[in-house]
Design a protein around this motif. Structure first.
Motif, PDB file in Angstrom:
ATOM      1  N   GLN A 165      59.661 -17.482 -51.806  1.00  0.00           N
ATOM      2  CA  GLN A 165      59.428 -17.355 -53.236  1.00  0.00           C
ATOM      3  C   GLN A 165      60.261 -18.388 -53.974  1.00  0.00           C
ATOM      4  O   GLN A 165      61.413 -18.632 -53.608  1.00  0.00           O
ATOM      5  CB  GLN A 165      59.802 -15.963 -53.747  1.00  0.00           C
ATOM      6  CG  GLN A 165      58.816 -14.902 -53.391  1.00  0.00           C
ATOM      7  CD  GLN A 165      59.125 -13.592 -54.100  1.00  0.00           C
ATOM      8  OE1 GLN A 165      60.247 -13.343 -54.510  1.00  0.00           O
ATOM      9  NE2 GLN A 165      58.103 -12.759 -54.228  1.00  0.00           N
ATOM     10  N   ARG A 166      59.673 -18.938 -55.012  1.00  0.00           N
ATOM     11  CA  ARG A 166      60.374 -19.955 -55.812  1.00  0.00           C
ATOM     12  C   ARG A 166      60.070 -19.688 -57.282  1.00  0.00           C
ATOM     13  O   ARG A 166      58.911 -19.525 -57.676  1.00  0.00           O
ATOM     14  CB  ARG A 166      59.876 -21.344 -55.410  1.00  0.00           C
ATOM     15  CG  ARG A 166      60.484 -22.486 -56.126  1.00  0.00           C
ATOM     16  CD  ARG A 166      61.883 -22.712 -55.642  1.00  0.00           C
ATOM     17  NE  ARG A 166      62.429 -23.857 -56.375  1.00  0.00           N
ATOM     18  CZ  ARG A 166      63.558 -24.399 -56.094  1.00  0.00           C
ATOM     19  NH1 ARG A 166      64.287 -23.929 -55.121  1.00  0.00           N
ATOM     20  NH2 ARG A 166      64.000 -25.416 -56.785  1.00  0.00           N
ATOM     21  N   GLU A 167      61.111 -19.635 -58.092  1.00  0.00           N
ATOM     22  CA  GLU A 167      60.933 -19.454 -59.521  1.00  0.00           C
ATOM     23  C   GLU A 167      60.609 -20.805 -60.152  1.00  0.00           C
ATOM     24  O   GLU A 167      61.389 -21.756 -60.059  1.00  0.00           O
ATOM     25  CB  GLU A 167      62.199 -18.874 -60.148  1.00  0.00           C
ATOM     26  CG  GLU A 167      62.074 -18.624 -61.625  1.00  0.00           C
ATOM     27  CD  GLU A 167      63.344 -18.055 -62.234  1.00  0.00           C
ATOM     28  OE1 GLU A 167      63.297 -17.759 -63.426  1.00  0.00           O
ATOM     29  OE2 GLU A 167      64.351 -17.916 -61.530  1.00  0.00           O
ATOM     30  N   LEU A 168      59.437 -20.900 -60.768  1.00  0.00           N
ATOM     31  CA  LEU A 168      59.029 -22.136 -61.415  1.00  0.00           C
ATOM     32  C   LEU A 168      59.501 -22.187 -62.872  1.00  0.00           C
ATOM     33  O   LEU A 168      59.862 -23.244 -63.382  1.00  0.00           O
ATOM     34  CB  LEU A 168      57.515 -22.305 -61.351  1.00  0.00           C
ATOM     35  CG  LEU A 168      56.917 -22.363 -59.931  1.00  0.00           C
ATOM     36  CD1 LEU A 168      55.418 -22.457 -60.002  1.00  0.00           C
ATOM     37  CD2 LEU A 168      57.500 -23.517 -59.147  1.00  0.00           C
ATOM     38  N   THR A 228      54.784 -17.727 -54.739  1.00  0.00           N
ATOM     39  CA  THR A 228      55.030 -17.084 -53.452  1.00  0.00           C
ATOM     40  C   THR A 228      54.088 -17.668 -52.412  1.00  0.00           C
ATOM     41  O   THR A 228      52.880 -17.737 -52.625  1.00  0.00           O
ATOM     42  CB  THR A 228      54.799 -15.560 -53.543  1.00  0.00           C
ATOM     43  OG1 THR A 228      55.635 -15.017 -54.557  1.00  0.00           O
ATOM     44  CG2 THR A 228      55.089 -14.883 -52.215  1.00  0.00           C
ATOM     45  N   LEU A 229      54.635 -18.098 -51.289  1.00  0.00           N
ATOM     46  CA  LEU A 229      53.861 -18.552 -50.139  1.00  0.00           C
ATOM     47  C   LEU A 229      54.190 -17.624 -48.983  1.00  0.00           C
ATOM     48  O   LEU A 229      55.358 -17.322 -48.739  1.00  0.00           O
ATOM     49  CB  LEU A 229      54.217 -19.987 -49.761  1.00  0.00           C
ATOM     50  CG  LEU A 229      53.912 -21.059 -50.803  1.00  0.00           C
ATOM     51  CD1 LEU A 229      54.475 -22.398 -50.353  1.00  0.00           C
ATOM     52  CD2 LEU A 229      52.427 -21.154 -51.022  1.00  0.00           C
ATOM     53  N   ALA A 230      53.171 -17.169 -48.255  1.00  0.00           N
ATOM     54  CA  ALA A 230      53.414 -16.238 -47.152  1.00  0.00           C
ATOM     55  C   ALA A 230      52.502 -16.564 -45.984  1.00  0.00           C
ATOM     56  O   ALA A 230      51.378 -17.036 -46.159  1.00  0.00           O
ATOM     57  CB  ALA A 230      53.183 -14.805 -47.611  1.00  0.00           C
TER      58      ALA A 230
END
Length: 91
Positions: free
Chosen positions: A12-15, A22-24
């Motif tokens: 997860q990365r806060e933009l 979120t990439l999973a």
């Protein structure tokens, strides 16, 4: 013994303050799985009997789900073992 490994990777990365990316990835890898064994094979004796009486099409390997027509025009649906008397009306 056969076994499987399960993978789960999530990033997860806060933009911005109101947006999260979120990439999973989820995966499974099987090891020592039994591939040459048919868990629900056809009845070989029934297949030989169908061949002997001249059913069409001719019973052979991998014909477990085939519908065979007997010389008297009656039919036999597959050569797999039936589940038992409780399921006889549902086949």
């Amino acid at each position: 013994m056969p076994y499987a490994e399960h993978y789960n990777l999530s990033i997860q990365r806060e933009l911005s303050k109101s947006t999260v990316l979120t990439l999973a990835y989820v995966g499974t890898q099987g090891h020592k799985l039994i591939a040459q064994y048919d868990a629900n094979p056809g009845d070989a004796a029934l297949c030989l009997q169908l061949r002997a009486i001249g059913a069409t099409p001719e019973c052979d390997r991998h014909g477990e789900n085939t519908t065979y027509t007997l010389p008297d025009n009656s039919q036999v649906v597959g050569t797999r073992d039936r589940l038992g008397p409780a399921f006889a009306d549902k086949q």
